[in-house]
Enzyme design. Structure first.
Site, PDB file in Angstrom:
ATOM      1  N   ALA A 144       0.799  -1.228   0.000  1.00 40.10           N
ATOM      2  CA  ALA A 144       0.000   0.000   0.000  1.00 40.10           C
ATOM      3  C   ALA A 144       0.839   1.290   0.000  1.00 40.10           C
ATOM      4  CB  ALA A 144      -0.977  -0.040   1.177  1.00 40.10           C
ATOM      5  N   ASP A 170      -4.145  -2.455   3.959  1.00 42.03           N
ATOM      6  CA  ASP A 170      -4.308  -1.697   2.713  1.00 42.03           C
ATOM      7  C   ASP A 170      -5.319  -0.568   2.867  1.00 42.03           C
ATOM      8  OD1 ASP A 170      -3.203  -4.435   1.753  1.00 42.03           O
ATOM      9  OD2 ASP A 170      -2.852  -2.966   0.163  1.00 42.03           O
ATOM     10  N   LYS A 186      -4.091  -8.364   2.766  1.00 41.89           N
ATOM     11  CA  LYS A 186      -3.927  -9.480   1.832  1.00 41.89           C
ATOM     12  C   LYS A 186      -4.857 -10.642   2.150  1.00 41.89           C
ATOM     13  CE  LYS A 186      -1.906  -9.637  -1.114  1.00 41.89           C
ATOM     14  NZ  LYS A 186      -2.556  -9.315  -2.416  1.00 41.89           N
TER      15      LYS A 186
HETATM   16  O1  MRU Z   1      -1.098  -7.192  -3.295  1.00 42.62           O
HETATM   17  P1  MRU Z   1       0.003  -6.557  -2.479  1.00 42.62           P
HETATM   18  O2  MRU Z   1       1.273  -7.311  -2.483  1.00 42.62           O
HETATM   19  O3  MRU Z   1       0.160  -5.099  -2.834  1.00 42.62           O
HETATM   20  O4  MRU Z   1      -0.574  -6.615  -1.006  1.00 42.62           O
HETATM   21  C1  MRU Z   1       0.182  -6.074   0.037  1.00 42.62           C
HETATM   22  C2  MRU Z   1      -0.444  -6.229   1.368  1.00 42.62           C
HETATM   23  O5  MRU Z   1      -1.515  -6.769   1.511  1.00 42.62           O
HETATM   24  C3  MRU Z   1       0.276  -5.598   2.509  1.00 42.62           C
HETATM   25  O6  MRU Z   1       0.062  -6.323   3.676  1.00 42.62           O
HETATM   26  C4  MRU Z   1      -0.246  -4.173   2.705  1.00 42.62           C
HETATM   27  O7  MRU Z   1      -0.219  -3.469   1.500  1.00 42.62           O
HETATM   28  C5  MRU Z   1       0.516  -3.429   3.737  1.00 42.62           C
HETATM   29  S1  MRU Z   1       2.122  -3.044   3.172  1.00 42.62           S
HETATM   30  C6  MRU Z   1       2.890  -2.108   4.359  1.00 42.62           C
END
Ligand code: MRU
Length: 352
Positions: free
Chosen positions: A53, A244, A255
């Protein structure tokens, strides 16, 4: 030897070009993709060259600078630039719908533009560049603060489970969930990390394991479906994940698989922490039902690392995120404070 975060930054901003570490290639290769156009940046977010994110928010802010620079070089006047940058901002915003940090970073740039309607084309480029660099630097600083706030919650010795990658490579640097783990290790705590591999795209195996391994942080990789078994054996003291988008009541999108972990954690009485900057909290979203969940290509499920692992023609469902209700979250760790048992009134206070 903590060499990794110095040598492999998520992104490098240099000479009005954005170099993004191509995270699709990890852990095999460390290559940077050079973005010289708005399309380069938008494509890199869509295809997950850059992901996480905060990292996609920062990339989008730099993407807007690149769009402004191209417009300036083409000799556009300030009015036309303002118009084109609105289009550019919308194009970037639509690349991935769930992480609010993306919209948030673009909003910061939009605020600068609205406050400088009389700026010259050259000043627009310079102003947007300052905004992007500020967002980038503040993200790293916030992660360090969040790390210290989170580490203070941990005992002297702990076995921690994490999901996906909320590390240096998901952010401007240092990480959110992994920032808490890093800060705990730096403070001398005895930490062991269990890393969920995180199907379908294996951000846990490819990226979190990579970060921890190269920093000599004690870690064990597990398949996603092993987490419940580990908890039943009393081998997990706490769980820490990133986010996110957090609705103002505390419901948290992260996720896919995070919700299952939170349910397991509640059953096994394991504390479940979310580490996220305040910019991940969306005051406009009342609860998790209103969070838009990105659905990605079915091929990410039917294939593994480019190789088909399911019969041709089988249907596959691929939501990239799920929502964990606030009542399953022990605390949200932010750069300002730790919000225990989050709810609407506690999260609203963070904005005052
Ligand atoms: O699909 P992604 O790899 O962008 O998903 C990332 C996540 O779900 C992370 O846990 C979230 O973005 C937090 S990152 C500090």
């Amino acid at each position: 030897m903590r060499v990794y975060k110095k040598e492999l930054p998520t992104m490098i901003w240099q000479d009005k070009e954005l170099r993004l570490l191509d995270q699709r290639l990890l852990p095999d290769r460390a290559e940077y993709r050079i973005c010289r156009s708005l399309e380069d940046v938008a494509d890199s977010i869509c295809d997950m060259t850059v992901r996480g994110a905060p990292a996609i928010g920062i990339s989008a802010a730099y993407g807007l600078v690149i769009a402004a620079q191209r417009a300036f070089e083409a000799g556009l006047d300030a009015n036309t630039m303002h118009h084109d940058l609105k289009y550019a901002s919308e194009k970037l915003r639509l690349t991935r719908p769930t992480a609010v940090n993306l919209a948030w970073a673009l909003e910061q740039a939009g605020k600068w533009l609205s406050a400088h309607l009389n700026a010259t084309p050259e000043d627009i480029v310079a102003g947007l560049e300052l905004v992007a660099i500020r967002i980038h630097n503040e993200d790293i600083e916030n992660n360090r603060r969040m790390g210290l706030n989170g580490a203070a919650l941990l005992p002297g010795k702990a076995s921690i489970l994490t999901h996906c990658n909320a590390g240096a490579l998901a952010t401007g640097g240092y990480g959110t969930a992994l920032g808490v783990i890093r800060a705990a290790v730096e403070s001398g705590r005895d930490i062991h990390v269990y890393v969920d591999e995180t199907r379908p795209l294996l951000q846990g195996a490819r990226i979190t394991a990579f970060e921890l391994y190269h920093e000599d942080i004690s870690a064990t990789l597990i398949t996603d479906n092993c987490a419940g078994y580990l908890m039943s054996q009393g081998k997990v003291d706490l769980i820490v994940v990133g986010a996110d988008r957090i609705a103002i009541n505390g419901d948290t999108a992260n996720k896919i698989g995070t919700y299952s972990l939170a349910v397991l954690a509640a059953y096994h009485k394991v504390p479940f922490y979310v580490a996220a900057p305040i910019s991940t909290i969306d005051p406009a979203i009342a609860d998790g039902k209103a969070i838009v969940i990105e659905e990605r290509r079915p091929e990410e499920v039917t294939h593994l690392c480019g190789k088909r692992t399911a019969p041709e023609g089988i249907a596959a469902y691929n939501p990239a995120f799920d929502v964990t209700p606030a009542n399953l979250i022990s605390a949200i760790i932010t750069e300002r404070e730790v919000v225990h048992y989050p709810d609407r009134s506690k999260l609203l206070k963070l904005f005052s």
